[in-house]
Write an enzyme that holds these catalytic residues in place. Structure first.
Site, PDB file in Angstrom:
ATOM      1  N   ASN A   9      17.514  -8.174  10.791  1.00 50.78           N
ATOM      2  CA  ASN A   9      18.022  -6.885  10.059  1.00 50.78           C
ATOM      3  C   ASN A   9      17.374  -5.696  10.722  1.00 50.78           C
ATOM      4  O   ASN A   9      16.113  -5.473  10.248  1.00 50.78           O
ATOM      5  CB  ASN A   9      17.461  -7.151   8.608  1.00 50.78           C
ATOM      6  CG  ASN A   9      18.142  -6.150   7.717  1.00 50.78           C
ATOM      7  OD1 ASN A   9      18.885  -4.912   8.221  1.00 50.78           O
ATOM      8  ND2 ASN A   9      17.705  -5.954   6.457  1.00 50.78           N
ATOM      9  N   LYS A  11      18.046  -2.978  10.029  1.00 52.78           N
ATOM     10  CA  LYS A  11      17.931  -1.528   9.030  1.00 52.78           C
ATOM     11  C   LYS A  11      18.414  -0.496   9.763  1.00 52.78           C
ATOM     12  O   LYS A  11      19.196  -0.430  10.610  1.00 52.78           O
ATOM     13  CB  LYS A  11      16.517  -1.552   8.431  1.00 52.78           C
ATOM     14  CG  LYS A  11      15.915  -2.742   7.741  1.00 52.78           C
ATOM     15  CD  LYS A  11      14.791  -2.683   7.074  1.00 52.78           C
ATOM     16  CE  LYS A  11      14.533  -4.198   6.600  1.00 52.78           C
ATOM     17  NZ  LYS A  11      13.277  -4.048   5.691  1.00 52.78           N
ATOM     18  N   HIS A  95      21.099  -6.569  -0.205  1.00 47.63           N
ATOM     19  CA  HIS A  95      19.448  -6.490   0.212  1.00 47.63           C
ATOM     20  C   HIS A  95      19.104  -5.384  -0.824  1.00 47.63           C
ATOM     21  O   HIS A  95      19.406  -4.657  -1.452  1.00 47.63           O
ATOM     22  CB  HIS A  95      19.414  -5.711   1.368  1.00 47.63           C
ATOM     23  CG  HIS A  95      18.049  -5.698   1.966  1.00 47.63           C
ATOM     24  ND1 HIS A  95      17.092  -4.793   1.836  1.00 47.63           N
ATOM     25  CD2 HIS A  95      17.445  -6.691   3.239  1.00 47.63           C
ATOM     26  CE1 HIS A  95      16.148  -5.216   2.552  1.00 47.63           C
ATOM     27  NE2 HIS A  95      16.213  -6.291   3.155  1.00 47.63           N
ATOM     28  N   GLU A  97      16.764  -3.114  -0.705  1.00 46.56           N
ATOM     29  CA  GLU A  97      16.864  -1.786  -0.377  1.00 46.56           C
ATOM     30  C   GLU A  97      18.136  -0.939  -0.777  1.00 46.56           C
ATOM     31  O   GLU A  97      18.469  -0.121  -1.327  1.00 46.56           O
ATOM     32  CB  GLU A  97      16.583  -1.327   1.166  1.00 46.56           C
ATOM     33  CG  GLU A  97      15.211  -1.851   1.351  1.00 46.56           C
ATOM     34  CD  GLU A  97      14.806  -2.359   2.870  1.00 46.56           C
ATOM     35  OE1 GLU A  97      15.699  -1.970   3.678  1.00 46.56           O
ATOM     36  OE2 GLU A  97      13.705  -2.832   3.338  1.00 46.56           O
ATOM     37  N   GLU A 167      13.957 -12.729  -0.706  1.00 47.78           N
ATOM     38  CA  GLU A 167      12.983 -11.789  -0.140  1.00 47.78           C
ATOM     39  C   GLU A 167      12.494 -11.247  -1.300  1.00 47.78           C
ATOM     40  O   GLU A 167      12.911 -10.437  -2.027  1.00 47.78           O
ATOM     41  CB  GLU A 167      13.870 -10.658   0.768  1.00 47.78           C
ATOM     42  CG  GLU A 167      14.843 -11.130   1.915  1.00 47.78           C
ATOM     43  CD  GLU A 167      14.846 -10.047   2.841  1.00 47.78           C
ATOM     44  OE1 GLU A 167      14.499 -10.247   4.125  1.00 47.78           O
ATOM     45  OE2 GLU A 167      15.459  -8.941   2.412  1.00 47.78           O
ATOM     46  N   GLY A 173       8.022  -5.487   4.480  1.00 46.84           N
ATOM     47  CA  GLY A 173       7.661  -4.368   5.030  1.00 46.84           C
ATOM     48  C   GLY A 173       6.129  -4.046   4.776  1.00 46.84           C
ATOM     49  O   GLY A 173       5.737  -3.173   4.957  1.00 46.84           O
ATOM     50  N   SER A 212       8.051  -9.443   5.640  1.00 47.42           N
ATOM     51  CA  SER A 212       6.816  -9.542   6.585  1.00 47.42           C
ATOM     52  C   SER A 212       6.843 -10.996   7.532  1.00 47.42           C
ATOM     53  O   SER A 212       5.728 -11.190   7.704  1.00 47.42           O
ATOM     54  CB  SER A 212       5.497  -9.431   6.109  1.00 47.42           C
ATOM     55  OG  SER A 212       5.664  -8.008   5.569  1.00 47.42           O
TER      56      SER A 212
HETATM   57  P1  13P Z   1      10.194  -6.886   7.066  1.00 48.91           P
HETATM   58  O1  13P Z   1      10.361  -8.141   7.964  1.00 48.91           O
HETATM   59  O2  13P Z   1      10.016  -5.702   7.786  1.00 48.91           O
HETATM   60  O3  13P Z   1       9.073  -6.981   6.038  1.00 48.91           O
HETATM   61  O4  13P Z   1      11.761  -6.661   6.044  1.00 48.91           O
HETATM   62  C1  13P Z   1      12.377  -7.839   5.686  1.00 48.91           C
HETATM   63  C2  13P Z   1      13.500  -7.431   5.382  1.00 48.91           C
HETATM   64  O5  13P Z   1      13.818  -6.713   4.516  1.00 48.91           O
HETATM   65  C3  13P Z   1      14.499  -8.179   5.962  1.00 48.91           C
HETATM   66  O6  13P Z   1      16.061  -8.156   5.604  1.00 48.91           O
END
Ligand code: 13P
Length: 255
Positions: A9, A11, A95, A97, A167, A173, A212
């Protein structure tokens, strides 16, 4: 036996030229994969170029979100058929976010999952508890209700088409991760929720861990019986880190 899946991903990172460059590097680092499905989810503006760069490789393209209607007056949105049009086979739905910053509700997630399946995309449905929910002992209740909402419009025969990503929001992150054992336990909660009446296909649904994920910790997740791969954010932007994660999954692949 479920085929391991590693999804990247990206992002809101990467304009077209660096996106294509990163894909070329991933291709060079990984060659022709066997036994692991690799899905790359660039931002919408780079999907078309990324699709061309991935043509003829075993790597698959995915969107990061979609609208539930196939077309219409929804300024700024991208529909499932539009993702299919640029070569996507997967789409991330729900997701955290999107839920947190764009007000995406459980109900919207349910509609998007159904719409994705209807247009032939495989939805990677994200679920996860926030830190305060975990601290309040509500993890399993939150996960169960997110999974039920995501499934509410999925026809019974289509269940095995789903991928679910666990997740934990507090692990995204942040450099913090769930332990392998705890991620496996929650993946088990997800699978039992999928396995409602008449839903034997739950055993075939792939469940990923995300939050992460790095080359240093991927094995801890891959060795868990309920976990079939990972949804990788930050580390997927680094070709060496991403390639190491895919190679670790390959070692776990059946056959
Ligand atoms: P990180 O791997 O940067 O923690 O992000 C995870 C994520 O949100 C994948 O969709």
């Amino acid at each position: 036996m479920r085929t391991p899946l590693i999804a990247a991903n990206w992002k809101m990172h990467m304009t077209i030229a660096p996106a294509v460059r990163l894909i070329e590097e991933v291709k060079a680092a990984l060659g022709a994969r066997s036994g692991v499905e690799v899905v790359i989810c660039p931002p919408a503006t780079a999907l078309s170029a990324a699709g061309h760069a991935l043509a003829g490789t075993p790597f698959l393209l995915g969107g990061q979100t979609m609208h539930w209607e196939p077309k219409g007056a929804y300024t700024g949105e991208v529909s499932g058929p539009m993702l299919v049009d640029v070569g996507c086979r997967f789409v991330i739905v729900g997701h955290s976010e999107r839920r947190l910053y764009f007000g995406e509700t459980d109900d919207a997630v349910g509609r998007k999952v159904r719409a994705a399946i209807e247009c032939g995309l495989t939805p990677i449905v994200c679920v996860g508890e926030r830190l305060e929910e975990r601290q309040a002992g509500r993890t399993d209740a939150v996960i169960t209700s997110q999974v039920r909402a995501a499934l509410q419009e999925v026809p019974a025969g289509a269940l095995q088409r789903l991928v679910v990503a666990y997740e934990p929001v507090w692990a995204i992150g942040t450099g913090q991760t769930a332990t392998g054992a705890e991620a496996n336990r929650v993946a088990g909660v997800i699978r039992r929720t999928l396995a409602g009446p008449g839903k034997d296909a739950a055993a075939a649904v792939r469940i990923l861990y995300g939050g992460s994920v790095k080359p240093e910790n991927i094995r801890e997740f891959l060795e868990q019986p309920e976990i079939d791969g990972a949804l990788v954010g930050g580390a997927s932007l680094d070709v060496q880190a991403f390639a190491a994660i895919v190679r670790a999954a390959e070692r776990r692949a059946p056959g």
